[in-house]
Design a protein around this motif. Structure first.
Motif, PDB file in Angstrom:
ATOM      1  N   ARG A   1       5.374   5.405  -2.687  1.00  0.00           N
ATOM      2  CA  ARG A   1       4.598   4.788  -3.757  1.00  0.00           C
ATOM      3  C   ARG A   1       5.068   3.341  -3.926  1.00  0.00           C
ATOM      4  NH1 ARG A   1       0.143   7.856  -4.777  1.00  0.00           N
ATOM      5  NH2 ARG A   1       0.613   9.803  -5.898  1.00  0.00           N
ATOM      6  N   VAL A   2       4.163   2.382  -3.738  1.00  0.00           N
ATOM      7  CA  VAL A   2       4.533   0.969  -3.680  1.00  0.00           C
ATOM      8  C   VAL A   2       3.994   0.214  -4.889  1.00  0.00           C
ATOM      9  CG1 VAL A   2       4.467  -1.121  -2.274  1.00  0.00           C
ATOM     10  CG2 VAL A   2       4.456   1.120  -1.163  1.00  0.00           C
ATOM     11  N   SER A   3       4.857  -0.569  -5.520  1.00  0.00           N
ATOM     12  CA  SER A   3       4.449  -1.481  -6.590  1.00  0.00           C
ATOM     13  C   SER A   3       5.071  -2.846  -6.310  1.00  0.00           C
ATOM     14  CB  SER A   3       4.904  -0.955  -7.957  1.00  0.00           C
ATOM     15  OG  SER A   3       6.318  -1.003  -8.055  1.00  0.00           O
TER      16      SER A   3
ATOM     17  N   HIS B   1       0.828  -1.206   0.000  1.00  0.00           N
ATOM     18  CA  HIS B   1       0.000   0.000   0.000  1.00  0.00           C
ATOM     19  C   HIS B   1       0.865   1.260   0.000  1.00  0.00           C
ATOM     20  CE1 HIS B   1      -3.159  -2.596   2.291  1.00  0.00           C
ATOM     21  NE2 HIS B   1      -3.186  -2.824   0.979  1.00  0.00           N
ATOM     22  N   ASP B   2       0.376   2.307  -0.636  1.00  0.00           N
ATOM     23  CA  ASP B   2       1.038   3.611  -0.577  1.00  0.00           C
ATOM     24  C   ASP B   2       0.882   4.214   0.821  1.00  0.00           C
ATOM     25  OD1 ASP B   2       1.567   3.249  -3.232  1.00  0.00           O
ATOM     26  OD2 ASP B   2       0.126   4.729  -3.958  1.00  0.00           O
TER      27      ASP B   2
ATOM     28  N   PHE C   1       9.454   0.195  -4.531  1.00  0.00           N
ATOM     29  CA  PHE C   1       8.704   1.309  -3.946  1.00  0.00           C
ATOM     30  C   PHE C   1       9.589   2.539  -3.975  1.00  0.00           C
ATOM     31  CE2 PHE C   1      10.669  -0.524  -0.131  1.00  0.00           C
ATOM     32  CZ  PHE C   1      11.099   0.593   0.580  1.00  0.00           C
TER      33      PHE C   1
ATOM     34  N   THR D   1       2.142   8.017   3.356  1.00  0.00           N
ATOM     35  CA  THR D   1       2.804   9.322   3.465  1.00  0.00           C
ATOM     36  C   THR D   1       3.392   9.463   4.866  1.00  0.00           C
ATOM     37  OG1 THR D   1       0.763  10.430   4.185  1.00  0.00           O
ATOM     38  CG2 THR D   1       1.243  10.431   1.813  1.00  0.00           C
TER      39      THR D   1
ATOM     40  N   ASP E   1       5.401  11.654 -10.346  1.00  0.00           N
ATOM     41  CA  ASP E   1       5.501  12.128  -8.962  1.00  0.00           C
ATOM     42  C   ASP E   1       6.775  12.929  -8.744  1.00  0.00           C
ATOM     43  OD1 ASP E   1       3.110  11.009  -7.984  1.00  0.00           O
ATOM     44  OD2 ASP E   1       4.072   9.080  -7.637  1.00  0.00           O
TER      45      ASP E   1
ATOM     46  N   ARG F   1       5.951  11.051   0.080  1.00  0.00           N
ATOM     47  CA  ARG F   1       5.045  10.003  -0.384  1.00  0.00           C
ATOM     48  C   ARG F   1       5.844   8.721  -0.579  1.00  0.00           C
ATOM     49  NH1 ARG F   1       1.479  12.755  -5.287  1.00  0.00           N
ATOM     50  NH2 ARG F   1      -0.146  13.701  -3.980  1.00  0.00           N
TER      51      ARG F   1
END
Length: 423
Positions: A318-320, A308-309, A324, A311, A382, A316
């Motif tokens: 950002r997860v893939s 999950h993303d 990430f 903050t 981003d 931020r």
């Protein structure tokens, strides 16, 4: 005084001198040394000891006092310190923190202002080192404050013994010396000090820690024993730092101002090292002087594990599946402006043919729309939204990272891996 007592006092004085001299025994000689003097026993004791060290080692000594202008008597107290320094023959300067209403954490804001003022003043005077009078008592209190915050090992190793800021070296040579020994040194030489009324104010966390330390003494938890604990933790921290530096080379990469973590390499890394790398990325990107609270780091670590993303700390995450990325939050740079020659957002230096009226701001969505070829750069949207661009009113003159250099260049002043190595 009995002979045994005289021997103990002589040994303590010798330890004081050794502590004060140790930072100056290297090859690099100071161009000038100043002692930060508030008027309390620790700083006055540091000044008196450093006067003797300066005579022995042949460097010039100064004193500096910061008037935070937060109490009615602060200016008068600074004047009293000036008188004391004059009586000792030590050149002295008073620096006043010019401020309005202070929002947020008052103690943190005052600390940042204090060191910033001293660093600027020292650099202007050609002074290379500033000595701070923090003692083993401050070290122990900082440890207890870290416990209260549920800190990891990085928050439980007490105070830094030294750091560089604005071309000046700040040093705490007395972190192994107890406050009572500095006070004894002053008393035996007939030198008095002022007691800060804020030392009785329970609103401040440090004062609570100071009182807690007294209450823990019957359990054998003293300044000395906590000093030993801090020493042991610092050795463990050193081992973790070495592991983190090695891991950073295989886990992390820097791209357009963001830090990209390879998920496979991350998953093969010990959790303590993962945590250290994540905190380093958050601090490097946000410019924060301290790690975020442990609960926040725990939340982000869990989010990453679950894909999950998140903050945290103006960043931020950002997860893939494959990686990430830790990137600056747009709202953290909204309204942030710099001009030619100045750093932007604490990390970026923009060079090029600046003209009158041009300024550096975040590229943002409006600017990105003006950069038609940004996708060809391979950088994430981003990272480009929070990258530096040269603006004139509402027109983008240049956006070096978004494929529109127009003769300008944007570079990171201190790369991420360099930051990991130095922190």
């Amino acid at each position: 005084m009995p002979v045994d007592d005289l021997t103990v006092e002589a040994e303590r004085d010798a330890f004081l001198m050794q502590s004060a001299q140790r930072p100056f025994l290297g090859k690099e000689r100071p161009t000038g040394v100043s002692v930060a003097v508030s008027g309390g026993s620790d700083s006055v004791g540091a000044l008196l000891v450093m006067m003797q060290v300066a005579r022995m080692q042949g460097f010039t000594l100064h004193a500096v006092t910061v008037d935070h202008a937060l109490r009615d008597r602060s200016a008068a107290e600074a004047a009293e310190v000036a008188q004391l320094c004059a009586s000792m023959g030590v050149p002295h300067a008073v620096l006043v923190w010019q401020h309005g209403a202070v929002a947020g954490n008052l103690m943190d804001a005052a600390r940042r202002a204090r060191y910033g003022l001293m660093a600027d003043w020292a650099a202007g005077q050609g002074i290379s080192h500033i000595v701070l009078g923090h003692t083993a008592d401050d070290h122990a209190e900082t440890f207890l404050m870290g416990l209260a915050r549920k800190a990891g090992i990085g928050g439980l190793v007490g105070m830094q013994s030294g750091w560089n800021q604005g071309g000046v070296r700040f040093m705490r040579p007395f972190l192994s010396v107890e406050r009572k020994d500095l006070r004894s040194y002053l008393t035996r030489r007939g030198v008095s000090w002022m007691d800060d009324p804020s030392n009785e104010n329970d609103r401040f966390t440090r004062i609570k820690a100071r009182r807690a330390l007294k209450a823990l003494k019957p359990l054998g938890i003293t300044v000395e024993t906590l000093g030993d604990v801090i020493h042991n933790l610092r050795m463990a921290q050193d081992a973790l730092e070495t592991a983190a530096r090695d891991a950073a080379m295989r886990v992390c990469s820097e791209r357009a101002g963001e830090v990209v973590f390879d998920r496979q390499a991350w998953d093969r890394t010990e959790q303590d090292v993962q945590r250290r790398l994540l905190i380093a990325a958050l601090r490097w990107i946000s410019g924060a002087g301290y790690a975020p609270r442990g609960s926040g780091v725990d939340r982000v670590m869990m989010a990453i594990a679950q894909g999950h993303d998140a903050t945290l700390a103006g960043c931020r995450i950002r997860v893939s599946a494959a990686a990430f990325r830790v990137v600056r939050e747009p709202r953290a740079v909204a309204g942030l402006i710099s001009v030619a020659g100045d750093d932007w957002d604490g990390r970026w230096q923009v060079d090029g043919p600046f003209a009158a009226g041009q300024e550096v701001r975040a590229l943002g969505p409006d600017g990105l729309r003006q950069c038609k070829g940004w996708k060809a750069t391979g950088h994430s949207r981003d990272s480009l939204l929070v990258s530096p661009a040269v603006w004139y009113d509402d027109v983008v003159i240049a956006a070096p990272l978004a494929g529109f250099p127009a003769g300008f260049d944007a570079r990171i002043v201190a790369p991420f891996n360099q930051f990991v190595l130095s922190h």
